[in-house]
Design a protein around this motif. Structure first.
Motif, PDB file in Angstrom:
ATOM      1  N   ASP A   1       0.825  -1.206   0.000  1.00 31.09           N
ATOM      2  CA  ASP A   1       0.000   0.000   0.000  1.00 31.09           C
ATOM      3  C   ASP A   1       0.864   1.263   0.000  1.00 31.09           C
ATOM      4  O   ASP A   1       0.466   2.299  -0.546  1.00 31.09           O
ATOM      5  CB  ASP A   1      -0.919   0.029   1.230  1.00 31.09           C
ATOM      6  CG  ASP A   1      -1.852  -1.169   1.290  1.00 31.09           C
ATOM      7  OD1 ASP A   1      -2.254  -1.654   0.219  1.00 31.09           O
ATOM      8  OD2 ASP A   1      -2.175  -1.616   2.412  1.00 31.09           O
ATOM      9  N   ILE A   2       2.038   1.176   0.614  1.00 33.16           N
ATOM     10  CA  ILE A   2       2.955   2.316   0.674  1.00 33.16           C
ATOM     11  C   ILE A   2       3.836   2.373  -0.569  1.00 33.16           C
ATOM     12  O   ILE A   2       3.972   3.420  -1.215  1.00 33.16           O
ATOM     13  CB  ILE A   2       3.864   2.232   1.924  1.00 33.16           C
ATOM     14  CG1 ILE A   2       3.021   2.155   3.215  1.00 33.16           C
ATOM     15  CG2 ILE A   2       4.837   3.415   1.964  1.00 33.16           C
ATOM     16  CD1 ILE A   2       2.245   3.397   3.524  1.00 33.16           C
ATOM     17  N   ARG A   3       4.423   1.247  -0.938  1.00 37.45           N
ATOM     18  CA  ARG A   3       5.419   1.240  -2.016  1.00 37.45           C
ATOM     19  C   ARG A   3       4.810   1.389  -3.411  1.00 37.45           C
ATOM     20  O   ARG A   3       5.543   1.590  -4.387  1.00 37.45           O
ATOM     21  CB  ARG A   3       6.269  -0.029  -1.940  1.00 37.45           C
ATOM     22  CG  ARG A   3       7.145  -0.074  -0.696  1.00 37.45           C
ATOM     23  CD  ARG A   3       8.272  -1.074  -0.803  1.00 37.45           C
ATOM     24  NE  ARG A   3       9.043  -1.151   0.431  1.00 37.45           N
ATOM     25  CZ  ARG A   3      10.040  -0.323   0.744  1.00 37.45           C
ATOM     26  NH1 ARG A   3      10.379   0.638  -0.118  1.00 37.45           N
ATOM     27  NH2 ARG A   3      10.687  -0.449   1.888  1.00 37.45           N
ATOM     28  N   ALA A   4       3.498   1.322  -3.516  1.00 35.76           N
ATOM     29  CA  ALA A   4       2.850   1.574  -4.807  1.00 35.76           C
ATOM     30  C   ALA A   4       2.862   3.064  -5.162  1.00 35.76           C
ATOM     31  O   ALA A   4       2.507   3.439  -6.277  1.00 35.76           O
ATOM     32  CB  ALA A   4       1.411   1.055  -4.783  1.00 35.76           C
ATOM     33  N   SER A   5       3.303   3.895  -4.233  1.00 33.81           N
ATOM     34  CA  SER A   5       3.352   5.339  -4.475  1.00 33.81           C
ATOM     35  C   SER A   5       4.319   5.681  -5.605  1.00 33.81           C
ATOM     36  O   SER A   5       5.375   5.059  -5.765  1.00 33.81           O
ATOM     37  CB  SER A   5       3.787   6.065  -3.198  1.00 33.81           C
ATOM     38  OG  SER A   5       4.103   7.417  -3.477  1.00 33.81           O
TER      39      SER A   5
END
Length: 295
Positions: free
Chosen positions: A283-287
């Motif tokens: 959810d974070i690294r998809a940024s």
């Protein structure tokens, strides 16, 4: 024998200690800012004591300037300052009216004065917070009406300083230029407070606080991913401190919701409560922050 006055009693009666403690709880870091707010509160408290024994005739100048980058807590501190001023009796209501140039400056002749006066009327008895105040002054445009708004405000700031406190806010270098071009405004600002950028560990503490308030949680992997996100994002353009952290978490929550929904729809439709509240590494690294860092 000279008259004695109990400062502790005045402090207790005003209940400003509660506001200062709220400031400590609600804002991570910002130690220089918190120290200046305490100094101003102490000054106002002593001024109130002096008034009680006839040693001070007039209201001290309370107009302020908050400088710093976006997302460093300027609006929150303005609200706490308004509460302190109200509890000590320096303003009647203690509300904050937050405006920008568009709320004060008109588009044609005769439009600015009524707009500015209406805003000042709403702010009376409290605090008028003007964000990006330097946009009021645009010398390159001879048809600009910002100077008219400034002149109206200067008069009110001087004549109604016992019923209105103005806080100007914006980037430090631009505010410095604004004051150089408007010495009348500069002379009326008694307190200048600079808001520093947050350090990485402070931004992570802010992320933890925000996640908790929204009833989510990081797991070990997503926590490390958030640390990496902060390291990358701080070096990119338009970084806005706590505001950028909130935006990042809002997008992470959106990805989390879609991931949880897709997982449930692909199976029995049942989802554990733990999954509903956990933000994962993906959810974070998809940024896009991470893809930009690789370029």
């Amino acid at each position: 024998m000279s008259e004695a006055i109990n400062l502790k009693a005045i402090l207790k009666e005003a209940q400003i200690q509660d506001v200062l403690e709220e400031l400590d709880r609600e804002l991570v870091g910002l130690l220089p800012v918190k120290r200046r707010i305490r100094e101003i509160a102490a000054f106002l408290l002593v001024s109130k004591a002096r008034q009680k024994v006839g040693l001070e005739a007039g209201t001290p100048s309370l107009h302020m300037c908050f400088t710093g980058n976006p997302g460093t807590g300027k609006t929150t501190v303005a609200m706490k300052m308004a509460a302190i001023l109200h509890r000590l009796g320096y303003v009647r209501k203690g509300h904050v009216v937050s405006v920008t140039r568009d709320d004060l400056v008109g588009q044609y002749i005769g439009h600015t004065a009524p707009k500015t006066k209406e805003v000042l009327k709403k702010a009376m008895g409290g605090v008028l917070f003007i964000d990006e105040a330097y946009y009021l002054y645009r010398p390159e445009n001879e048809r600009d009406y910002g100077q008219e708004a400034i002149e109206i405000m200067l008069q009110v700031m001087e004549n109604n300083r016992d019923d209105l406190v103005v806080i100007l806010a914006g980037y430090k270098d631009r505010m410095d230029t604004f004051f150089q071009s408007n010495p009348g405004m500069s002379s009326r600002i008694a307190h200048h407070i600079d808001f520093p950028d947050y350090e990485p560990d402070e931004l992570m503490a802010i992320a933890h606080s925000m996640v908790g308030q929204m009833h989510y949680q990081f797991d070990a992997q997503s926590e490390r991913a958030m640390v990496d996100y902060i390291a990358h994002r701080r070096g990119q353009p338009h970084f806005a401190n706590a505001r950028s952290i909130r935006n990042a978490l809002d997008r992470a929550r959106l990805r989390q919701a879609n991931r949880v929904f897709d997982s449930a729809m692909a199976g029995s439709g049942t989802i554990q409560a733990e999954a509903l509240k956990t933000i994962t590494e993906e959810d974070i690294r998809a940024s896009r922050v991470f893809s930009a860092a690789k370029e």
